[in-house]
Write an enzyme that holds these catalytic residues in place. Sequence first.
Site: not given
Length: 202
Positions: A159, A176
């Site tokens: 992301h 992430c």
Amino acid sequence: MQARLKQIGWFSGEVTSFYGTRTTTAISGFQRKRGFPVTGVADQRTYDRLLSMTRPPTQDELNNVTPQPPATSPGTAKWDADPRCLTGRVICISKTTRSLTWVIDGTAQYSMDVRFGSEAEPTREGVFSITWKKVDVISNLYGSAMPYSMFFSGGQAIHYSADFAANGYNGSSHGCVNVRNMTLLKQLYNTAPVGTKVVVHW
């Protein structure tokens, strides 16, 4: 073991069949970095950690052969051709070069800078696939925005990160894969459907 140490920058020179001074030095540095007793001997704890951080060496790596990477455009200068990324449509993510490359049938299309989780909250390595996607996501655990999220391993996703865009590598994610190029990430988001293969490697 030498080939695995070489993957993560602890061993230099040619891979050999004996455990000499270079191997002892590499193991000692690896142990010191992780707070293990510094013995220079690859005990089970050391070896298990090394296995968890690396992939099985290729025949080229074991035989000191430098593979020729595929031709790439200027936007893919950091392309790191893991064998698992060479078939089909793959989001290939290299921890060594800190890059994400969109690959189709072994040909790199474009790359972008990425950063990962800390040693305490590492980004998992392996072969995954995109399980779900969402443009506007707020982390339930940390309350931070995660635009253009593509989830591939539990709560870990690729992301956009405003913090990465602002501060670069002076920080880390909570596991992430952070991207700072919004334009390229949008392009990838619109190109890679749920089910797309994701490879995270050293």
